[in-house]
Structures are given as C-alpha cells and as structure tokens.
Design a protein around this motif. Structure first.
Motif, PDB file in Angstrom:
ATOM      1  N   MET A 659       0.854  -1.225  -0.080  1.00 23.74           N
ATOM      2  CA  MET A 659      -0.079  -0.027  -0.046  1.00 23.74           C
ATOM      3  C   MET A 659       0.975   1.248  -0.022  1.00 23.74           C
ATOM      4  O   MET A 659       0.520   2.230  -0.704  1.00 23.74           O
ATOM      5  N   THR A 660       2.142   1.274   0.620  1.00 22.61           N
ATOM      6  CA  THR A 660       2.759   2.488   0.862  1.00 22.61           C
ATOM      7  C   THR A 660       3.387   2.775  -0.746  1.00 22.61           C
ATOM      8  O   THR A 660       3.359   3.969  -1.210  1.00 22.61           O
ATOM      9  N   LEU A 661       3.832   1.678  -1.317  1.00 19.00           N
ATOM     10  CA  LEU A 661       4.190   1.973  -2.824  1.00 19.00           C
ATOM     11  C   LEU A 661       3.186   2.384  -3.526  1.00 19.00           C
ATOM     12  O   LEU A 661       3.203   3.543  -4.653  1.00 19.00           O
ATOM     13  N   MET A 662       2.027   1.829  -3.608  1.00 19.88           N
ATOM     14  CA  MET A 662       0.679   2.238  -4.337  1.00 19.88           C
ATOM     15  C   MET A 662       0.432   3.631  -3.975  1.00 19.88           C
ATOM     16  O   MET A 662       0.124   4.489  -4.907  1.00 19.88           O
ATOM     17  N   TRP A 663       0.585   3.915  -2.939  1.00 20.11           N
ATOM     18  CA  TRP A 663       0.058   5.295  -2.358  1.00 20.11           C
ATOM     19  C   TRP A 663       1.087   6.523  -2.951  1.00 20.11           C
ATOM     20  O   TRP A 663       0.808   7.666  -3.566  1.00 20.11           O
ATOM     21  N   GLY A 664       2.414   6.153  -2.874  1.00 22.23           N
ATOM     22  CA  GLY A 664       3.333   7.095  -3.547  1.00 22.23           C
ATOM     23  C   GLY A 664       3.371   7.084  -4.707  1.00 22.23           C
ATOM     24  O   GLY A 664       3.572   8.354  -5.489  1.00 22.23           O
ATOM     25  N   MET A 665       2.895   6.130  -5.677  1.00 27.17           N
ATOM     26  CA  MET A 665       2.744   6.150  -7.261  1.00 27.17           C
ATOM     27  C   MET A 665       1.663   7.222  -7.399  1.00 27.17           C
ATOM     28  O   MET A 665       1.770   7.541  -8.566  1.00 27.17           O
ATOM     29  N   ALA A 666       0.726   6.702  -6.703  1.00 31.16           N
ATOM     30  CA  ALA A 666      -0.564   7.738  -6.922  1.00 31.16           C
ATOM     31  C   ALA A 666      -0.520   8.962  -6.769  1.00 31.16           C
ATOM     32  O   ALA A 666      -1.105   9.979  -7.649  1.00 31.16           O
ATOM     33  N   LEU A 667       0.243   9.353  -5.741  1.00 30.39           N
ATOM     34  CA  LEU A 667       0.317  10.900  -5.128  1.00 30.39           C
ATOM     35  C   LEU A 667       1.313  11.384  -5.926  1.00 30.39           C
ATOM     36  O   LEU A 667       1.471  12.817  -5.947  1.00 30.39           O
ATOM     37  N   GLY A 668       2.541  10.869  -6.273  1.00 25.61           N
ATOM     38  CA  GLY A 668       3.676  11.274  -6.941  1.00 25.61           C
ATOM     39  C   GLY A 668       4.631  11.771  -5.633  1.00 25.61           C
ATOM     40  O   GLY A 668       4.512  11.463  -4.686  1.00 25.61           O
ATOM     41  N   ALA A 669       5.725  12.566  -6.231  1.00 23.25           N
ATOM     42  CA  ALA A 669       6.734  12.935  -5.225  1.00 23.25           C
ATOM     43  C   ALA A 669       6.081  13.960  -4.224  1.00 23.25           C
ATOM     44  O   ALA A 669       5.199  14.654  -4.569  1.00 23.25           O
ATOM     45  N   PRO A 670       6.446  13.904  -2.828  1.00 17.65           N
ATOM     46  CA  PRO A 670       6.021  14.950  -1.871  1.00 17.65           C
ATOM     47  C   PRO A 670       6.232  16.390  -2.244  1.00 17.65           C
ATOM     48  O   PRO A 670       7.355  16.476  -2.647  1.00 17.65           O
ATOM     49  N   GLU A 671       5.282  17.234  -1.902  1.00 17.23           N
ATOM     50  CA  GLU A 671       5.479  18.561  -2.013  1.00 17.23           C
ATOM     51  C   GLU A 671       6.426  19.430  -1.083  1.00 17.23           C
ATOM     52  O   GLU A 671       6.970  20.303  -1.542  1.00 17.23           O
ATOM     53  N   ASP A 672       6.566  18.710   0.116  1.00 17.07           N
ATOM     54  CA  ASP A 672       7.381  19.227   1.081  1.00 17.07           C
ATOM     55  C   ASP A 672       7.794  18.170   2.252  1.00 17.07           C
ATOM     56  O   ASP A 672       7.307  17.056   2.238  1.00 17.07           O
ATOM     57  N   ASP A 673       8.695  18.817   3.342  1.00 16.28           N
ATOM     58  CA  ASP A 673       8.950  17.839   4.133  1.00 16.28           C
ATOM     59  C   ASP A 673       7.957  17.327   5.097  1.00 16.28           C
ATOM     60  O   ASP A 673       8.104  16.057   5.603  1.00 16.28           O
ATOM     61  N   SER A 674       6.840  18.339   5.428  1.00 16.87           N
ATOM     62  CA  SER A 674       5.968  17.772   6.103  1.00 16.87           C
ATOM     63  C   SER A 674       5.176  16.586   5.611  1.00 16.87           C
ATOM     64  O   SER A 674       4.552  15.640   6.180  1.00 16.87           O
ATOM     65  N   GLN A 675       4.881  16.607   4.388  1.00 14.82           N
ATOM     66  CA  GLN A 675       4.211  15.539   3.650  1.00 14.82           C
ATOM     67  C   GLN A 675       5.061  14.219   3.586  1.00 14.82           C
ATOM     68  O   GLN A 675       4.590  13.065   3.977  1.00 14.82           O
ATOM     69  N   VAL A 676       6.223  14.465   3.493  1.00 11.17           N
ATOM     70  CA  VAL A 676       7.220  13.108   3.688  1.00 11.17           C
ATOM     71  C   VAL A 676       7.058  12.728   5.074  1.00 11.17           C
ATOM     72  O   VAL A 676       6.903  11.352   5.360  1.00 11.17           O
ATOM     73  N   TRP A 677       7.199  13.528   6.132  1.00  4.77           N
ATOM     74  CA  TRP A 677       7.071  12.962   7.442  1.00  4.77           C
ATOM     75  C   TRP A 677       5.614  12.402   7.659  1.00  4.77           C
ATOM     76  O   TRP A 677       5.550  11.264   8.244  1.00  4.77           O
ATOM     77  N   HIS A 678       4.526  12.993   7.205  1.00  5.88           N
ATOM     78  CA  HIS A 678       3.431  12.275   7.126  1.00  5.88           C
ATOM     79  C   HIS A 678       3.206  10.988   6.702  1.00  5.88           C
ATOM     80  O   HIS A 678       2.482  10.040   7.421  1.00  5.88           O
ATOM     81  N   ARG A 679       3.709  10.658   5.427  1.00  7.34           N
ATOM     82  CA  ARG A 679       3.421   9.492   4.789  1.00  7.34           C
ATOM     83  C   ARG A 679       4.499   8.697   5.699  1.00  7.34           C
ATOM     84  O   ARG A 679       4.186   7.197   5.805  1.00  7.34           O
ATOM     85  N   ARG A 680       5.618   8.834   6.047  1.00  9.28           N
ATOM     86  CA  ARG A 680       6.676   7.967   6.635  1.00  9.28           C
ATOM     87  C   ARG A 680       5.923   7.227   7.997  1.00  9.28           C
ATOM     88  O   ARG A 680       6.078   6.125   8.252  1.00  9.28           O
ATOM     89  N   ASN A 681       5.459   8.201   8.660  1.00  8.13           N
ATOM     90  CA  ASN A 681       4.833   7.907  10.039  1.00  8.13           C
ATOM     91  C   ASN A 681       3.459   7.238   9.931  1.00  8.13           C
ATOM     92  O   ASN A 681       3.253   6.565  10.992  1.00  8.13           O
ATOM     93  N   ASN A 682       2.849   7.611   8.936  1.00  2.06           N
ATOM     94  CA  ASN A 682       1.438   6.851   8.878  1.00  2.06           C
ATOM     95  C   ASN A 682       1.552   5.525   8.146  1.00  2.06           C
ATOM     96  O   ASN A 682       0.879   4.635   8.451  1.00  2.06           O
ATOM     97  N   LEU A 683       2.707   5.252   7.196  1.00  2.00           N
ATOM     98  CA  LEU A 683       2.478   4.256   6.380  1.00  2.00           C
ATOM     99  C   LEU A 683       3.557   3.216   6.425  1.00  2.00           C
ATOM    100  O   LEU A 683       3.501   2.229   5.968  1.00  2.00           O
ATOM    101  N   LEU A 684       4.996   3.807   6.693  1.00  2.00           N
ATOM    102  CA  LEU A 684       5.971   2.789   6.831  1.00  2.00           C
ATOM    103  C   LEU A 684       6.399   2.183   8.173  1.00  2.00           C
ATOM    104  O   LEU A 684       6.113   2.926   9.280  1.00  2.00           O
ATOM    105  N   GLY A 685       6.313   0.959   7.955  1.00  2.00           N
ATOM    106  CA  GLY A 685       6.493   0.082   9.076  1.00  2.00           C
ATOM    107  C   GLY A 685       7.989  -0.094   9.521  1.00  2.00           C
ATOM    108  O   GLY A 685       8.907   0.611   8.926  1.00  2.00           O
ATOM    109  N   ASP A 686       8.466  -0.802  10.630  1.00  2.00           N
ATOM    110  CA  ASP A 686       9.589  -0.820  10.777  1.00  2.00           C
ATOM    111  C   ASP A 686      10.253  -2.401  10.502  1.00  2.00           C
ATOM    112  O   ASP A 686      11.278  -2.649  10.810  1.00  2.00           O
ATOM    113  N   ASP A 687       9.558  -2.774   9.564  1.00  2.00           N
ATOM    114  CA  ASP A 687       9.978  -4.255   9.171  1.00  2.00           C
ATOM    115  C   ASP A 687      10.907  -4.033   8.069  1.00  2.00           C
ATOM    116  O   ASP A 687      11.153  -2.893   7.384  1.00  2.00           O
ATOM    117  N   PRO A 688      11.868  -4.957   7.840  1.00  2.28           N
ATOM    118  CA  PRO A 688      12.965  -4.743   6.734  1.00  2.28           C
ATOM    119  C   PRO A 688      12.423  -4.378   5.292  1.00  2.28           C
ATOM    120  O   PRO A 688      13.157  -3.460   4.784  1.00  2.28           O
TER     121      PRO A 688
END
Length: 909
Positions: A659-688
């Motif tokens: 889902m993380t990959l799909m979301w990134g492809m659908a939304l495109g590159a993030p517009e600013d650092d806050s969006q990067v932080w938002h995606r990382r904290n909401n969608l990225l797990g700590d698995d390898p």
C-alpha cells in the motif's frame, strides 16, 4: 553399384587396395557418366608424363576392371567413361540433395575428408572443390556444434556465421546468437574493413525481432493412436490456410489431434485452453507467454495489447474448447487474423467459428480398427499384458460410437472389471439412452452416457468428491482439494485411478466433459472456495517480498483461475470477502504485472461496496481505491483524496506494505518535508522491507531534488536491503534508478553495470517487459558512451522485446532512443518522425507516463535546435519544462531551464 568419394574411396561399400587404381576410380567417379579425357587421366596419375603413359593408363583400367567385378568402364577415342548413374556416386547425390533443400541428408553422406586415401596430384584441387560442397552442406543442414566447428576453421565465412546465428536462434539461445553476430561484426571490421553482408545482417535482425520460439504445446503422457490420416490432412490444410477449425462432438479427440499437429509445427506455438474462462483475449495473451505489464504499465485494453504483441510475430495459436464462448472467440480471433498477418490459428470447437476464410476439419468417430487399437493401448497402460477377444473389443468400441474419450474411460476399467462385464454394462446403458430425444446434441447421446456410466461405478464417497471438485477452476493442489471439499487423499487417488480426475505435475484437474456432468450434482461450495483462497493469498503475501518470491509467485500463478473465480463470486456474494481478497492479492498482481486486471477487479468491488468503506475494512477499501485509480471513471483526483483521507486515519503501518508503494505512485513526489514525514509515520512500518522501500523512496526524492550523492547512497542501501531480503523486484527498481543517476552524471560504466544488474534480476522473475525496459536503458548508456552501433542494436532489441509483450510505454522509449540516434547522425526528419511514433505510443491516465512525454518534448526541442528552428525549439522546451514542474523533478527542470537559457546564444553566428 554405388561409389563413394566423400571419405575414403569406396565401390560397392569396399575399398580399393592399389593406390593408382583407387585414384583412377576416383577420377572416373567424379565425372560419372561423362568421358574423362586421356590427357586428364595421364596428368592425374602420372604428372611427369613418362613415355608410355597412355599404355600405363590403359593397363590401370584393365586392372581396375579385374579388381572390381561388374565394374563397367568404357573406352572411347577421347578417353574413358564410368558407366553409372551420377546419383550412384555420393558426391553427385550430395549435390542433388542440397539443391532439393535436404541439407541434413546431404551432410550425412560425408564420411570424413574427401578422397581421404588418394594421394595423386589431382586430388588436392578436387578436395578444395569438394570442401566448398561440404561447407554448403553444414550451412544447410548442420547442427550448432557442426557450425561452431566450421566457423572456427573459417571465421570470416559470413554464410557459416549467419547459419550459426539462425541455428542458435532456433534453439532458443538468443544471447549466444547475438554474441556470434557481434564477434563476426568486429572481426569483419578489423580484418577486412567491411560491414556484415546482407544475409548475416538479416540473420541478426531475425534474432532481434523475436525471442526464443514459444513452444506452448502440452506434453502428452500417452501415445497418439488412430488418427494418422487426420493428422496428415490437418498438417496439410494448416500449411495452406490461416484458420483451421477441428469440429466434432465432445470427446472425439479434437484436443489431442490439435496438440499432435502443433508438435509437428516448426517455430513458435502457443496453446490456449478456453475451457475455464470467458475472457478469450486474456487467455490468448497468457497462452502466448506474454506478461501484461512491467515497471510502468500501459493503459490499453487486453485485446489491444494482444494485437500489439502479435502484430509482427509468426506464431501458430492452438485455441482449444471454443464452443462455450464461440461468439467471443470468433470476434477476438477474427481481429487477430485481420491485424496480425503472420499468425495462424488451429481451433477446436463443437461448432464452426463462422469466420471468413475458416477451413473446417471434422473429427469424426474412430473406425473399428483404430478404435480397437486405442482401447488395447490404453488398457495395457493400466494392465500390462492385457489381451481380449477382438470381437468383444470391437463390440465395446461400437457401443461407444467410436468416441475416443469414451473408449479411454472404458479401457481404464479393465483393471477392475472383466472385459465381458464392460461390454454387457455398456450395452445396457446405451440401449436405454439411445431412446432419448432425436433433437438432442450428439454429446448428450454419447458422452453423457459414458460419463454417467462412470459415475454409476463410483462409491458414494467418490461421487461426493467428484461433485465437490467442480468448484475449482483450472484444477487445484492436493491441499486445496482436501481443504475445500472436505475429502481425503485416498478418495482423490481413487478418482485418478478411474480417470475421473487427472494429475498434471502436482496438481489435479477434471476433464471438461466430466466436470460439466458432475457439476449438476454439486453443492454450492463457492463461499468455502473463496475463503480458502483468501487464506492462501494471505499466506503467500509476505513470501512475495522475500527469498521465496519466485516460488510463491509460481504457486499463485498456478491458481490464478481459482483466485479470479473467488474474487468474481465474492464481488456479488460477499463484498467484504472480495475487498479482503483483492487487498491480499495486490502484491501478487503488482509483481506479476497484472495491473490492468487488478485495477478492473478492484473497480468492480468498489462499485459493489458503494461510496463508503464497510466498517473494519477501511484499509482494504483504500487499497482498492489505489489499485483502481488508473481505470476509474469519474473524478480520479477525488478517488485519491478519499484514499488519502482513509490512510490519514491510520495510526499503525498498513496490513499490506505494498500500500505504501501504491500510495506513493498515485500521489507522486511529496511537495514538502511535512508530507514526507506524514507518509513515513502513517504508512512505513519498521519491518526490513518497508525500511528498504523507504530508502529507495527517499533516494528518488533526493535525486529529483538535485542531491545526487545522497540519492546514490540511499538507493544503493535500498538495493542492498532488497537483495538481502530476496525481493528481486525491489532490488531491480533500485538498480535501475542508480543507473539513471549514473547516466545523468556521465558515468556510463557505472550506468551499464547497474542496468545489467537490474536486467538480470528481472530476468529471474521472467519479467519480459521490464527486461525490455532495462535493455533500452542500457542502450541510452551506450549512446552516451559513444557506442552508437551498440546503442542501435540495444534499442532495436528492446523494441522487439517490448512489441512481443505489447508494452507500448517501453516501445515509446525505444523510439525515443532511435530519435536521438537519428539527430546525432544529422537526419532531423527521421528523428522527428521517431519522436512522433514515441508520442503516439505513450499511454494516458497511468502511473507516471508524463515523464516520458517530458523526455519526448525535450528531444523534439533538441531536434528543432539542431535543424535551426529556434522558435520550435523554444516551444518544445517550454512544453517539457511544464511537464517536469508537474512531476516535481528538479533535475529535469533545471536541465530544461538551461536549455531555454542557451537559446539566444544559439541564434548567433
């Protein structure tokens, strides 16, 4: 009497002991049937021409006649003549076979070095001439080993090299064929200063235009009995017509006849079974060995993709079981035949397809002799040494109307029933059924009776399993059969023994006719079936991101028909289950390149759900929104916003990391650092795997932001992490992006290394389209390195591979590369035409196509600038810049601003 000179000299299969008699016989045999002059014979036997040489020749002729009884050598005033038909001499027979196109037979006549035991002066010149004949034989009929050996002796012989290239290509060894051509091209340039001949260049082009021939002919476990004349007829008709349809009632052996015909066809063959599907175009696409999509998929219909992939291929399509989808099969195959001139079709159906130009070949019942041979062959397979009264066997076969399937089923029973009992039971059963409606279809009067008789012989447990088994589409593995049907292994193997179920590899399947009968007795197990395959998909999903990736992709691919049936039923029968199925299969769809199918199925589930997510399934609903986005009707932006809002509510990483990959492809590159932080904290797990994906994503963001060093570090770490996990797809993605960065920095050696590494990983996955894309990337690197010839070869190879896969976006990249080559060569008209071809192939509404349009617009600007059209150059550069800004690609944006800034200077002298 036969004569041999292609090795030691022979007459009647024996050697001639005396050296001068042997030489004399060789000279006469080389000109068999013609007079060999006195001077030629004297010069060949006595080069010093001593006194009395003419008498010496006469003496040798007399001795030769005495040595070989029955040998006729006539004396004439001008010389001597061996009285023999020229084809009785192996050299003349060899030349005749070669002329007739039977090179392998001609080569087989050679027993070694020509005139191997002749030391006379004429022999050297004769051997030189005969060596040319031997080379022609090897070229026409030699194996790859023969051709390699010959090329080692004659490395500059282009006819030998071209034959070896074609032989390797026929064997499916494309890489070796291309290497042989490349070595020859370098050798010709270095030694002779010339380009390859037209024939060698044509052999090279044949390899570029096609992969190894796809041989999709199913292997057969039993002998082919009783249809030799039918086979000869179908082979002949298929050579004269582009569409041949085998028609006849079910069970007559249409499929087996089609398979045997296809096995005798040279070149590419694709087998398509329509029995378990209604989607004809997709079945043909799969049967032809084509993946649907690559790293960037194209938004074209399955049918358009099929036509694009087959348009330039020479292939025989064997399309089996058309009867239940005859209208759709006729429409799809009619389109293929109209648009793909080198495609031929061999179809099987219970009724004609009704396409103009169709040749019908009825497959009738077997005659008594053929039917009896079939019965005995199959009976001895289950009971070695079986014998029976020929009259009883004939009685059984006639009672079964000569239907091949019915005969095979009856023969399988000889292990448990006396042949007389089989004959009695068949007679009773068919007498009852023959009184049915005269208007009923033949299959209802014959095969139904045979299957019903087989059904009556089963135990209650066997009948129950046979009925329950029909819930599977395309068969199933042992674990699926036992879990969904609730049956046991012993009952399943009993059905196999009684030919109600067959085993193919480690999977079980039921013949179509039997399945149709048993389904009428079956309970509704579709919910159980769908739930079991949901569990299967959920079990597989984490393995698709690890070392078992290829193994689990293959397992899910084997069950693709079952997965499709499960999603289809659940979409109307249990929409919550449908949401879970599509979400669990998202990683499979993505890795296998089935993105159009994923989008279509997700969209159908969303329509069934309505505008809001069912409680508790918000993640699955959001993932379906992301999957369906490219094909969704209406406001696509609203769909993405809805998915974004659902994911914004997440406080933990998603259940499926894809889902993380799909979301990134659908939304495109993030517009600013806050969006990067938002995606990382909401969608990225700590698995390898998520950490590896984060590294690749951050690397791409850094690259687009202009920080090449940071991008390379992150992507290299991401590639290493993906590699350690065993995810070839993720590692290939990272390596390809590293190659693009290296290329943008002018480091062509590193770019080539990265592209080749990515290409190797994709090849392990069998990703034809992705591999083509990697070849085109390598071509760009070669072009930057100054290797225009190597770049052109790669662009053409990549284009050929992309056309085979119907990958329009990858084809666009190939044409864009050819445009750059033409511009660098000063051919601005061709360059602009290649850009137009690329633009027409770029899909719309899919993940990331605007980057390709940006690249094409920039190349158009470069072409206009090179042609002196400054206004046109500015227009194209501005179009490209607008697209780069929209992609938030700072690297390309800065390069285009530099292009625009340089335009005024270009206007000067």
């Amino acid at each position: 009497m036969e004569f041999g000179v292609l090795g030691p000299v022979l007459v009647g299969g024996r050697e001639v002991a005396a050296p001068r008699q042997r030489a004399l016989l060789a000279m006469l045999a080389l000109d068999a049937g013609r007079i060999v002059g006195h001077d030629q014979l004297i010069g060949g036997l006595y080069p010093d021409r001593p006194a009395g040489a003419a008498h010496a020749v006469q003496s040798q002729v007399s001795r030769l006649r005495r040595t070989v009884p029955g040998l006729v050598v006539e004396h004439h005033a001008a010389g001597y003549r061996l009285v023999a038909d020229p084809v009785d001499v192996d050299v003349h027979l060899c030349a005749e076979l070669l002329t007739a196109g039977r090179g392998a037979q001609a080569l087989a006549l050679w027993r070694g070095r020509a005139l191997a035991d002749v030391e006379a002066p004429f022999a050297d010149d004769a051997r030189a001439r005969l060596e040319e004949l031997r080379i022609s034989c090897v070229v026409a009929g030699g194996t790859t080993a023969d051709l390699r050996g010959l090329l080692g002796v004659h490395p500059l012989r282009e006819d030998v090299r071209a034959a070896l290239v074609r032989a390797l290509h026929r064997d499916g060894r494309q890489s070796e064929a291309l290497d042989v051509y490349a070595q020859g091209r370098e050798l010709l340039a270095g030694e002779l200063g010339v380009d390859p001949s037209p024939d060698l260049a044509a052999a090279h082009l044949e390899v570029l235009r096609a992969q190894a021939p796809h041989r999709g002919v199913p292997a057969q476990l039993t002998s082919f009995v009783g249809r030799d004349e039918d086979l000869r007829r179908v082979v002949k008709w298929l050579g004269e017509n582009r569409l041949v349809t085998l028609i006849g009632p079910g069970g007559t052996g249409k499929t087996r006849l089609a398979v045997e015909t296809a096995a005798r066809e040279p070149g590419e063959v694709a087998f398509v079974d329509l029995s378990a599907t209604t989607d004809v175009a997709r079945a043909v696409l799969d049967g032809a060995g084509l993946r649907e999509a690559g790293l960037l998929s194209a938004p074209v219909s399955v049918e358009d993709r099929l036509l694009g992939a087959l348009r330039t291929r020479s292939v025989l399509l064997v399309v089996d079981n058309c009867e239940h989808v005859v209208d759709e099969a006729a429409r799809v195959l009619g389109a293929v035949l109209s648009h793909c001139p080198q495609v031929r079709v061999l179809a099987t159906s219970r009724e004609p397809l009704g396409i103009t130009g169709e040749t019908l070949s009825p497959v009738a019942a077997l005659d008594d002799e053929a039917a009896a041979r079939l019965f005995l062959d199959r009976a001895r397979a289950v009971r070695p040494g079986f014998t029976a009264d020929p009259g009883v066997v004939t009685q059984i076969c006639r009672g079964l109307d000569g239907i091949a399937l019915a005969i095979e089923l009856a023969a399988a029973r000889v292990r448990s029933l006396p042949v007389s009992e089989i004959a009695t039971r068949l007679d009773d059963r068919f007498r009852l059924l023959s009184k049915g409606s005269r208007t009923a279809a033949p299959r209802h009067r014959t095969l139904h009776a045979v299957v019903e008789w087989s059904w009556d012989l089963l135990t209650d447990a066997e009948r129950d399993l046979a009925a329950r088994f029909t819930v599977f589409s395309g068969g199933a593995g042992l674990d699926g059969v036992t879990a969904v049907t609730g049956s046991d292994v012993d009952t399943l193997t009993s059905l196999v023994d009684k030919s109600l179920v067959e085993v193919v590899g480690d999977r079980y399947r039921m013949l179509d006719t039997i399945r149709a009968f048993c389904a009428s007795h079956a309970p509704d197990l579709r919910a159980d079936h769908a739930r079991w395959f949901l569990t299967r998909a959920q079990l597989a999903e984490p393995h698709l991101r690890g070392h078992d990736q290829i193994e689990w992709l293959a397992r899910l691919t084997d069950d693709h028909d079952n997965l499709t049936a499960a999603v289809t039923w659940a979409t109307t029968g249990d929409v919550g289950l449908a949401l879970e199925l599509v979400a669990a299969l998202a990683t499979y769809y993505w890795c296998r390149g089935l993105r159009t199918e994923a989008a279509t199925r997700a969209e159908a589930v969303l329509r069934a759900c309505g505008e809001t997510a069912p409680p508790g399934r918000e993640q699955e609903y959001a993932l379906c929104l992301l999957l369906a986005w490219p094909v969704a009707t209406g406001d696509q932006t609203a769909r993405i916003r809805q998915a974004d809002a659902l994911l914004d509510e997440l406080r933990d990483p998603p259940r499926y990391p894809i889902m993380t990959l799909m979301w990134g492809m659908a939304l495109g590159a993030p517009e600013d650092d806050s969006q990067v932080w938002h995606r990382r904290n909401n969608l990225l797990g700590d698995d390898p795997w998520s950490r590896a994906l984060a590294l690749v994503g951050d690397g791409l963001v850094a690259w687009h932001g202009g920080d090449h060093d940071k991008a390379r570090r992150m992507l290299a770490d991401g590639a290493r992490w993906f590699g350690q996990l065993g995810d070839r797809w993720g590692a290939a993605l990272a390596h390809n992006q590293l190659g693009e960065i290296a290329l943008s920095l002018g480091d062509t050696d590193d770019a080539l290394r990265c592209f080749d590494r990515g290409r190797g990983l994709l090849a392990e996955l069998g990703a034809a389209e992705d591999t083509a894309e990697a070849v085109i990337s390598r071509a760009h690197a070669r072009l930057v390195a100054g290797d225009r010839a190597g770049a052109r070869a790669d662009f053409e190879l990549g284009l050929a591979q992309a056309r085979r896969a119907g990958a329009t976006n990858v084809q666009a990249g190939g044409h864009l590369g050819l445009a750059e080559l033409a511009r660098l060569g000063g051919d601005h008209t061709t360059a602009m035409a290649e850009c137009d071809r690329a633009w027409a192939l770029v899909p719309g509404g899919w993940y990331g196509p605007d980057q390709m349009r940006c690249d094409i617009a920039r190349e158009r600007g470069r072409i206009a600038l090179a042609a002196g059209d400054l206004a046109g150059a500015r227009t194209h550069f501005e179009d490209a810049l607008r697209r780069a800004v929209g992609q938030r690609n700072l690297v390309t944006e800065n390069a285009l601003r530099a292009d625009l800034a340089a335009l005024p200077a270009a206007a000067g002298p």
